[in-house]
Enzyme design. Structure first.
Site, short mmCIF file in Angstrom:
data_model
loop_
_atom_site.label_atom_id
_atom_site.label_comp_id
_atom_site.label_asym_id
_atom_site.label_seq_id
_atom_site.Cartn_x
_atom_site.Cartn_y
_atom_site.Cartn_z
N GLY A 28 0.83 -1.19 0.00
CA GLY A 28 0.00 0.00 0.00
C GLY A 28 0.87 1.25 0.00
N ASN A 29 0.29 2.34 -0.45
CA ASN A 29 1.01 3.62 -0.45
C ASN A 29 0.04 4.78 -0.48
OD1 ASN A 29 0.66 3.35 -3.55
ND2 ASN A 29 2.10 1.70 -3.03
N SER A 45 9.23 3.26 -0.11
CA SER A 45 9.09 1.86 -0.53
C SER A 45 9.55 0.92 0.58
CB SER A 45 9.95 1.67 -1.79
OG SER A 45 9.83 0.37 -2.28
N SER A 74 7.67 5.04 -3.09
CA SER A 74 6.86 3.88 -3.46
C SER A 74 7.05 3.57 -4.94
CB SER A 74 5.39 4.20 -3.18
OG SER A 74 4.58 3.34 -3.93
N SER A 75 7.12 2.27 -5.24
CA SER A 75 7.32 1.88 -6.65
C SER A 75 6.11 2.24 -7.51
CB SER A 75 7.58 0.37 -6.72
OG SER A 75 6.50 -0.32 -6.15
N GLU A 76 4.98 2.56 -6.87
CA GLU A 76 3.78 2.92 -7.63
C GLU A 76 3.60 4.43 -7.75
OE1 GLU A 76 2.61 0.66 -9.22
OE2 GLU A 76 2.39 -1.21 -8.08
N HIS A 95 -3.41 3.77 -2.35
CA HIS A 95 -3.46 2.44 -2.94
C HIS A 95 -3.26 1.42 -1.82
CE1 HIS A 95 -2.60 -1.14 -5.11
NE2 HIS A 95 -1.33 -1.17 -4.75
#
Ligand SMILES: [Zn+2]
Length: 205
Positions: A28-29, A45, A74-76, A95
């Site tokens: 999640g982020n 991350s 975060s990778s997203e 997310h």
């Protein structure tokens, strides 16, 4: 400290998201956008939410450049910034891998209007994006396209994304979507919930 208020909100809301059972582990982020500065604060991350300090929250510009922060973002992050680039009503993106929402995301079935709280996602049904491998621009594009003018969707075989005018709204929508997905799953094995009409659910707010 740059964007201290937004950094603090990211840190505090990550813990709220975790404690309310909306995600597990480090998944999640959350991000919060400062529209005047055109910068956003995003969770780092792979860090335990209880160990994140304000300085670990990463500050990025809307082109994906890290401006400040000791950790990797975060990778997203692309799935967050695409909303700041393209939707003026969005100042926060969340997310997560909430259990019921993620289970429904694996079914690729729209959740019909079975409870009035469904309307907080911005439509009568909760919809799911096509499957896309995580961590890249393709996921950001698919999430953004599926979202349209909504405030929350399920991400196929993955979890959910919600957006809001502020982080409180984005979390509220995430909690209500998780609630409706949970009711959907609980009622499905015993014949399924009664489907309400558009008029039944549209007057919320
Ligand atoms: Zn994810």
């Amino acid at each position: 400290m740059l964007l201290q208020k937004e950094r603090q909100q990211v840190r505090e809301y990550c813990i709220k998201m975790f404690e309310r059972g909306l995600t597990i582990g480090t998944s999640g982020n959350i991000s919060v956008f400062n529209r005047n500065e055109e910068l956003y604060a995003i969770s780092p991350s792979d860090m335990d939410y209880y160990e994140v300090k304000d300085e670990d929250v990463v500050i990025m510009d809307i082109n994906g450049n890290v401006v400040d922060g000791k950790q990797r973002p975060s990778s997203e992050f692309r799935t967050h910034q695409i909303f700041y680039q393209n939707r003026e009503d969005v100042n926060s993106v969340i997310h997560n891998h909430a259990k019921a929402a993620t289970a429904v995301s694996c079914l690729y079935k729209d959740v019909p209007p079975i409870h009035e709280m469904i309307i907080v996602n911005g439509g009568d049904e909760i919809i799911t994006s096509p499957f896309t491998k995580s961590g890249g621009q393709e996921l950001a594009d698919v999430v953004f396209k599926t979202m349209g003018e909504r405030n929350g969707i399920l991400v196929g075989s993955h979890g959910m994304v919600t957006v809001g005018a502020d982080v409180g709204e984005a979390l509220f929508i995430a909690e209500e979507m998780e609630f409706v997905c949970d009711i959907y799953l609980k009622t499905a094995p015993i014949g399924g919930a009664k489907i309400l009409t558009h008029e039944d659910v549209v007057y919320y707010k």
